[in-house]
Design a protein around this motif. Sequence first.
Motif, PDB file in Angstrom:
ATOM      1  N   LEU A   1      -2.385   7.900  -9.786  1.00 53.93           N
ATOM      2  CA  LEU A   1      -2.913   7.831  -8.448  1.00 53.93           C
ATOM      3  C   LEU A   1      -3.088   6.221  -8.184  1.00 53.93           C
ATOM      4  O   LEU A   1      -2.612   5.422  -7.079  1.00 53.93           O
ATOM      5  CB  LEU A   1      -3.970   8.419  -7.917  1.00 53.93           C
ATOM      6  N   GLY A   2      -3.582   5.501  -9.386  1.00 51.85           N
ATOM      7  CA  GLY A   2      -3.886   4.157  -9.589  1.00 51.85           C
ATOM      8  C   GLY A   2      -2.756   3.307  -9.205  1.00 51.85           C
ATOM      9  O   GLY A   2      -2.528   2.332  -8.559  1.00 51.85           O
ATOM     10  N   GLY A   3      -1.538   3.727  -9.871  1.00 56.21           N
ATOM     11  CA  GLY A   3      -0.363   3.072 -10.101  1.00 56.21           C
ATOM     12  C   GLY A   3       0.280   3.295  -8.658  1.00 56.21           C
ATOM     13  O   GLY A   3       0.821   2.372  -8.253  1.00 56.21           O
ATOM     14  N   TRP A   4       0.227   4.287  -7.850  1.00 50.19           N
ATOM     15  CA  TRP A   4       0.752   4.574  -6.760  1.00 50.19           C
ATOM     16  C   TRP A   4       0.161   3.504  -5.831  1.00 50.19           C
ATOM     17  O   TRP A   4       0.886   3.032  -4.943  1.00 50.19           O
ATOM     18  CB  TRP A   4       0.791   5.971  -6.296  1.00 50.19           C
ATOM     19  N   CYS A   5      -1.131   3.446  -5.763  1.00 52.38           N
ATOM     20  CA  CYS A   5      -1.837   2.797  -4.892  1.00 52.38           C
ATOM     21  C   CYS A   5      -1.865   1.088  -5.308  1.00 52.38           C
ATOM     22  O   CYS A   5      -1.838   0.434  -3.954  1.00 52.38           O
ATOM     23  CB  CYS A   5      -3.458   3.040  -4.871  1.00 52.38           C
ATOM     24  N   THR A   6      -1.415   0.800  -6.334  1.00 53.77           N
ATOM     25  CA  THR A   6      -1.163  -0.592  -6.749  1.00 53.77           C
ATOM     26  C   THR A   6      -0.107  -0.948  -5.907  1.00 53.77           C
ATOM     27  O   THR A   6      -0.024  -2.033  -5.420  1.00 53.77           O
ATOM     28  CB  THR A   6      -1.030  -0.691  -8.286  1.00 53.77           C
ATOM     29  N   ALA A   7       1.119  -0.054  -5.956  1.00 51.02           N
ATOM     30  CA  ALA A   7       2.454  -0.778  -5.385  1.00 51.02           C
ATOM     31  C   ALA A   7       2.020  -0.642  -3.624  1.00 51.02           C
ATOM     32  O   ALA A   7       2.725  -1.570  -3.089  1.00 51.02           O
ATOM     33  CB  ALA A   7       3.306   0.476  -5.728  1.00 51.02           C
ATOM     34  N   LEU A   8       1.345   0.256  -3.187  1.00 51.88           N
ATOM     35  CA  LEU A   8       0.913   0.363  -1.726  1.00 51.88           C
ATOM     36  C   LEU A   8       0.203  -0.879  -1.357  1.00 51.88           C
ATOM     37  O   LEU A   8       0.597  -1.269  -0.097  1.00 51.88           O
ATOM     38  CB  LEU A   8       0.383   1.540  -1.489  1.00 51.88           C
ATOM     39  N   ALA A   9      -0.589  -1.514  -2.245  1.00 47.67           N
ATOM     40  CA  ALA A   9      -1.313  -2.750  -2.006  1.00 47.67           C
ATOM     41  C   ALA A   9      -0.583  -3.867  -2.035  1.00 47.67           C
ATOM     42  O   ALA A   9      -0.796  -4.701  -1.271  1.00 47.67           O
ATOM     43  CB  ALA A   9      -2.455  -2.587  -2.727  1.00 47.67           C
TER      44      ALA A   9
ATOM     45  N   GLY B   1      -0.772  -2.972   6.718  1.00 51.94           N
ATOM     46  CA  GLY B   1      -1.686  -3.605   6.212  1.00 51.94           C
ATOM     47  C   GLY B   1      -2.721  -2.949   6.017  1.00 51.94           C
ATOM     48  O   GLY B   1      -3.555  -3.061   5.089  1.00 51.94           O
ATOM     49  N   LEU B   2      -3.120  -2.103   6.964  1.00 50.97           N
ATOM     50  CA  LEU B   2      -4.204  -0.876   6.786  1.00 50.97           C
ATOM     51  C   LEU B   2      -4.056  -0.045   5.641  1.00 50.97           C
ATOM     52  O   LEU B   2      -5.129   0.191   4.972  1.00 50.97           O
ATOM     53  CB  LEU B   2      -4.398   0.063   7.819  1.00 50.97           C
ATOM     54  N   THR B   3      -2.880   0.383   5.366  1.00 50.50           N
ATOM     55  CA  THR B   3      -2.502   1.416   4.194  1.00 50.50           C
ATOM     56  C   THR B   3      -2.800   0.306   2.830  1.00 50.50           C
ATOM     57  O   THR B   3      -3.377   0.829   2.175  1.00 50.50           O
ATOM     58  CB  THR B   3      -1.185   1.939   4.223  1.00 50.50           C
ATOM     59  N   ALA B   4      -2.259  -0.743   2.754  1.00 47.89           N
ATOM     60  CA  ALA B   4      -2.347  -1.753   1.811  1.00 47.89           C
ATOM     61  C   ALA B   4      -4.015  -1.819   1.485  1.00 47.89           C
ATOM     62  O   ALA B   4      -4.336  -1.743   0.272  1.00 47.89           O
ATOM     63  CB  ALA B   4      -1.760  -2.961   1.950  1.00 47.89           C
ATOM     64  N   ALA B   5      -4.790  -2.080   2.593  1.00 46.06           N
ATOM     65  CA  ALA B   5      -6.109  -2.179   2.199  1.00 46.06           C
ATOM     66  C   ALA B   5      -6.916  -1.104   1.437  1.00 46.06           C
ATOM     67  O   ALA B   5      -7.633  -1.360   0.663  1.00 46.06           O
ATOM     68  CB  ALA B   5      -6.738  -2.868   3.594  1.00 46.06           C
TER      69      ALA B   5
ATOM     70  N   ALA C   1      -5.118   1.315   0.226  1.00 41.62           N
ATOM     71  CA  ALA C   1      -4.922   1.555  -1.321  1.00 41.62           C
ATOM     72  C   ALA C   1      -5.391   0.597  -2.492  1.00 41.62           C
ATOM     73  O   ALA C   1      -5.840   1.025  -3.354  1.00 41.62           O
ATOM     74  CB  ALA C   1      -3.435   1.093  -1.470  1.00 41.62           C
ATOM     75  N   ALA C   2      -5.748  -0.571  -1.979  1.00 36.81           N
ATOM     76  CA  ALA C   2      -6.484  -1.714  -2.711  1.00 36.81           C
ATOM     77  C   ALA C   2      -7.822  -1.182  -3.144  1.00 36.81           C
ATOM     78  O   ALA C   2      -8.448  -1.266  -4.110  1.00 36.81           O
ATOM     79  CB  ALA C   2      -6.596  -3.130  -2.187  1.00 36.81           C
ATOM     80  N   LEU C   3      -8.606  -0.705  -2.099  1.00 36.44           N
ATOM     81  CA  LEU C   3      -9.897  -0.175  -2.116  1.00 36.44           C
ATOM     82  C   LEU C   3      -9.776   1.104  -3.228  1.00 36.44           C
ATOM     83  O   LEU C   3     -10.939   1.258  -4.101  1.00 36.44           O
ATOM     84  CB  LEU C   3     -10.439   0.405  -0.920  1.00 36.44           C
ATOM     85  N   VAL C   4      -8.765   2.142  -2.996  1.00 26.14           N
ATOM     86  CA  VAL C   4      -8.676   3.328  -4.193  1.00 26.14           C
ATOM     87  C   VAL C   4      -8.633   2.832  -5.462  1.00 26.14           C
ATOM     88  O   VAL C   4      -9.136   3.276  -6.590  1.00 26.14           O
ATOM     89  CB  VAL C   4      -7.585   4.143  -3.515  1.00 26.14           C
ATOM     90  N   VAL C   5      -7.653   1.706  -5.576  1.00 23.99           N
ATOM     91  CA  VAL C   5      -7.519   1.264  -7.051  1.00 23.99           C
ATOM     92  C   VAL C   5      -8.763   0.714  -7.410  1.00 23.99           C
ATOM     93  O   VAL C   5      -8.969   0.777  -8.867  1.00 23.99           O
ATOM     94  CB  VAL C   5      -6.195  -0.024  -6.975  1.00 23.99           C
TER      95      VAL C   5
END
Length: 231
Positions: A190-198, A19-23, A25-29
Amino acid sequence: MTGRPARAVLPPVLRVWLGLTAALAALVVVVLGVLYAGDSRPGMVDARIGADVDGVGPPWRDVALALDFLGEPVGSVTLVVAVVTGCLLLRSPRAAVLVVAGVGMTVGTATLLKSLVGRTIHGDGNLSYPSGHTAFLTALALMVALPATGRLGLGRTAGTSLVLAAALVAGAAMGWAQVALGAHYPTDVLGGWCTALAVIPATAWLIDRTADRAADRPADRTADAGRRESP
């Protein structure tokens, strides 16, 4: 209720950390999306990394093309069908639902973000942020690793390591291919990777919550009927 309860696709021991990782990652996106909105030129990081990766020759270009194919319609559908079939053979219908829903949510989110951000590459109008290919393969790796963590009974540390390692390997492989072929900038990857993580942890949590509620309703009705029939 009778029988064993369905195994969660988002293991409880991983919920807080993912959950923290997803948050994050969403911030990075969001940050990258705002930074490169409406742009068509590579950033400083893009220029440095792209100079070392872009324009590879054979045989590495063939490897990049093979990876790129996995994100194209025929390749991606083949992968999804194979993974869903595997989930059903392992009697894990909840994991199969996660694969279908997760792919839809991830690709849909990436497509929406491309329209909102409006970043292009090579000045030809091709929307590039975030990389949908990278988001897709990363999401698929996550959706395989998450149920595997629960099935193997891994703890928080080992489970988190497995999930993040799978996402990193899949994202790095597809991301390299996209940059090498000149289809995306490194920050798009990087944005695509973080999108999946979020997206994937949130989708898995929602599927578990919905399935658990649906499974509880028959038990509640049975209990209510039993109380009414009692003298």
